[in-house]
Scaffold this active site. Structure first.
Site, PDB file in Angstrom:
ATOM      1  NE  ARG A 139      86.610  -5.320  46.342  1.00  0.00           N
ATOM      2  CZ  ARG A 139      86.921  -4.032  46.210  1.00  0.00           C
ATOM      3  NH1 ARG A 139      87.812  -3.671  45.325  1.00  0.00           N
ATOM      4  NH2 ARG A 139      86.334  -3.114  46.940  1.00  0.00           N
ATOM      5  CE  LYS A 237      93.417  -7.572  39.090  1.00  0.00           C
ATOM      6  NZ  LYS A 237      92.148  -6.899  39.051  1.00  0.00           N
ATOM      7  CG  ASP A 265      86.581  -5.536  36.995  1.00  0.00           C
ATOM      8  OD1 ASP A 265      86.375  -6.588  37.625  1.00  0.00           O
ATOM      9  OD2 ASP A 265      87.589  -4.839  37.164  1.00  0.00           O
TER      10      ASP A 265
END
Ligand code: R5P
Length: 381
Positions: A139, A237, A265
């Protein structure tokens, strides 16, 4: 063509998963042997593959023996057993870097991986493929302000430690493959979508919508929507980058309907993102929410939060269907809302293809799991 038997090794956190891989490799070797034996006029390539399969006995698909010494100061040492010879062999090293059942932290697992790669390199392996289906720090794939790019650092550290290839599953962002120098490292990037599509194709309600929980997930979710023949909805988001993983605001773009949805996800970590998406979908009238997740990290009190939602009759949360590449203990598996998909035959097939210079293209096909008999099942039967 294969250049000899399989040489598989496992780090401590990857051991249980590696044992499943060994079992599935033995199954696949046998299946392929039977298939080739039936051929009336096998090609030269097939004859050579058959010779390889005949020579590959149990030894060819078992785990290499190592001794891992973990010192009190947290340093560690990886030693191959005296009679483990990997000189000029093609080796696969299996690691589950995030493993809540092992008692080892992510950082300890990473250092063990580096040490293991180094030991194999010093033992003169010809090639080392790291099978790390979860890629840690993925990430951290771009810079925000004055921080670094840890996903790129991770690629560099693993390369420096000595791997020649990495096999991984659903990288958080496809472009992470570009963090590896293609001259030094092959990236075998697989997707769990064929496994999830196999699971949901007959069980998902015909009117269910498929939801991308953020814009980064849009491309991946579109693949599911197209192949499950369902409409797609997007959750938009906004995150606060002062507190990196916190969601500030979320909007649903499109009509999720008032029935079921399937949210796709790659990671469920604290559960914050997916819960926020489900909360917003509930406001729009959604009654049932299924979540498909490749990497269920489930940190902190994520399990308790999901438990509470499942027990709230007003909340749509119905099931979290996740892969087994993040090992968990029995506690979560007993939850009525948790389903774990066994990926081992799918990954064993990928290892077989790489080792025999075959092709991974077939494993990217949405319906390959049924077609090639790659389904082992789930922990719920
Ligand atoms: C975000 O881009 C990822 O795909 C996941 O949705 C996110 O990282 C999950 O983290 P958490 O469960 O802590 O919200």
């Amino acid at each position: 063509m294969p250049r000899g038997e399989f040489h598989l090794f496992a780090c401590r956190s990857g051991e249980a998963y590696a044992k499943k891989i060994v079992q599935q490799l033995v199954f696949l070797l046998d299946q392929r042997k039977q298939e080739l034996l039936k051929k009336k006029s096998p090609t030269l390539y097939e004859q050579r593959e058959l010779a390889f399969l005949r020579n590959t006995r149990e030894k060819g698909a078992s785990l290499g023996r190592v001794r891992i010494i973990h010192f009190n100061d947290d340093e560690m040492n990886v030693q191959l057993e005296e009679d483990e010879n990997v000189r000029d062999r093609d080796v696969f090293l299996i690691q589950c870097p995030y493993n809540t059942a092992s008692g080892l932290t992510l950082s300890q697992n990473l250092f063990e991986t580096f040490n293991f790669l180094d030991a194999l390199r010093h033992a003169k392996a010809r090639s080392i493929t790291l099978v790390s289906l979860y890629f840690p720090y993925a990430r951290g794939d771009k810079q925000h302000g004055k921080d670094g790019v840890p996903a790129s650092l991770m690629a560099n550290l693993l390369t420096t430690a000595g791997m020649d290839a990495i096999m991984t599953l659903d990288l958080h962002a496809d472009q992470i493959t570009g963090f590896f120098d293609p001259v030094k490292v092959r990236v075998e990037h697989l997707h769990a979508s064929p496994l999830f599509i196999h699971y949901f194709k007959d069980t998902l309600h015909p009117d269910a919508k498929v939801v991308a929980p953020d814009t980064g997930a849009a491309k991946r979710t579109q693949f599911y929507a197209q192949n499950l023949k369902r409409e797609m909805v997007l959750a938009y988001k906004k995150r606060s980058y002062r507190v990196k993983h916190e969601v500030d605001d979320l909007q649903i773009l499109g009509d999720p309907g008032d029935g079921s949805v399937l949210i796709i996800d790659d990671i469920v970590s604290s559960g914050g993102s997916v819960i926020k998406v489900m909360d917003e979908l509930a406001k729009e009238g959604v009654k049932k929410a299924f979540v498909a997740c490749t990497h269920p990290l489930l940190i902190g009190n994520a399990i308790e939060k999901l438990d509470a939602l499942y027990n709230d009759p007003k909340h749509p949360f119905t099931k979290l269907v996740a892969t087994d590449v993040i090992p968990h203990n029995g506690n979560i598996k007993s939850k009525p809302w948790y389903v774990e998909i066994d990926t081992s035959r799918f990954i064993a097939k990928a290892i077989y293809e790489v080792h025999t210079s075959g092709s991974l293209t077939k494993l990217h096909q949405p319906f390959c799991v049924g077609k090639h008999d790659l389904w082992v099942g789930t922990d719920k039967g």
